[in-house]
Motif scaffolding. Structure first.
Motif, short mmCIF file in Angstrom:
data_model
loop_
_atom_site.label_atom_id
_atom_site.label_comp_id
_atom_site.label_asym_id
_atom_site.label_seq_id
_atom_site.Cartn_x
_atom_site.Cartn_y
_atom_site.Cartn_z
N GLU A 64 -3.00 -9.60 -1.10
CA GLU A 64 -3.55 -8.11 -1.40
C GLU A 64 -3.45 -7.33 -0.33
OE1 GLU A 64 -7.58 -7.89 -2.12
OE2 GLU A 64 -7.57 -5.61 -2.04
N ARG A 67 0.16 -6.40 0.08
CA ARG A 67 0.46 -5.44 -0.73
C ARG A 67 0.06 -3.77 -0.51
NH1 ARG A 67 0.30 -8.14 -6.58
NH2 ARG A 67 1.52 -6.45 -7.02
N LYS A 70 2.31 -2.63 2.47
CA LYS A 70 3.41 -2.37 1.77
C LYS A 70 3.43 -1.12 1.18
CE LYS A 70 5.79 -5.63 -0.54
NZ LYS A 70 7.13 -6.23 0.03
N ASP A 105 7.96 -8.27 -4.04
CA ASP A 105 6.61 -8.25 -4.86
C ASP A 105 7.00 -7.56 -6.42
OD1 ASP A 105 4.10 -8.37 -4.80
OD2 ASP A 105 3.67 -6.43 -4.30
N ASP A 106 6.56 -8.51 -6.98
CA ASP A 106 6.94 -8.00 -8.61
C ASP A 106 8.47 -8.05 -8.48
OD1 ASP A 106 4.30 -8.06 -9.19
OD2 ASP A 106 4.20 -5.86 -8.69
#
Ligand code: FMN
Length: 198
Positions: A64, A67, A70, A105-106
């Motif tokens: 988390e 993220r 980011k 990410d994703d």
């Protein structure tokens, strides 16, 4: 948040409360603002991440806090990385943070976050060389990620005596050098995106 063309994210590769490198990072953010840029200081203490582990990533994805960082970096076009020196190297905190930030990410490619970004590197150390050996390594790592790193850099030696009680740099020459570097970064970002400099 809309990405401003001369917005600069500043962070140091040390989490400790009295970190000299965090002091230098905060000053760099101030100087960048004075030069007309927008600057955000991020304390990596607020973004704790586990040591990179491919199994953990496969099972739980990007942590988390990585993220969050980011997302913060995505809102900035400039970067100031202030690197302490451990045994002549950048710190594990700095390397681990950048490693997590570089992960996809994703469906987003990790390295896309670093492309078209402009950075400069700084360091501070209680020793006589100011952590300057870490500068070349921080520069190399950022370059590997696709960041354009400006040639200007600064190592602040004898960091325990280098700051005034008010938090500024005690030595006028060092103050001016930091000013110059931050101006150059803002100026470069403005040139790359001329509308932002008007
Ligand atoms: C494991 C370790 C290795 C270190 N190696 C170096 C070194 O190679 N050169 C140096 O100038 N300082 C070295 N130091 C001292 C750091 O520069 C000092 O702890 C500094 O305050 C760390 O940065 P900070 O104040 O931002 O936390 C080392 C410190 C540690 C903990």
């Amino acid at each position: 948040m809309d990405q401003s063309h001369n917005s600069i994210l500043v962070f140091a590769g040390s989490a400790r409360a009295d970190s000299f490198n965090k002091r230098l990072a905060r000053l760099a953010a101030d100087r960048a603002r004075e030069a007309g840029g927008m600057a955000t200081f991020a304390d990596l203490r607020d973004y704790p991440m586990p040591l990179y582990d491919g199994d953990l990533e496969r099972e739980q994805g990007v942590p988390e806090h990585a993220r969050r960082l980011k997302a913060l970096l995505a809102d900035h076009t400039g970067l100031v990385v202030v690197s302490p020196e451990y045994n002549g190297f950048i710190t594990p905190l700095l390397k681990n943070t950048l490693d997590w930030l570089s992960r996809p990410d994703d469906d987003r490619e990790g390295l896309a976050l670093f492309r078209n970004r402009v950075a400069c590197v700084l360091s501070a150390s209680p020793g006589g060389f100011g952590g300057m050996r870490s500068l070349a390594l921080a520069r190399q790592l950022l370059t590997n990620l696709g960041v354009t790193v400006l040639p200007d850099q600064l190592a602040v030696p004898r960091a325990a005596q280098a700051f005034t009680d008010a938090g500024d740099l005690a030595d006028q020459g060092t103050r001016e050098r930091l000013d110059q570097i931050c101006h150059r970064l803002v100026e470069t970002l403005n040139r790359l995106n001329p509308r932002a400099g008007r």
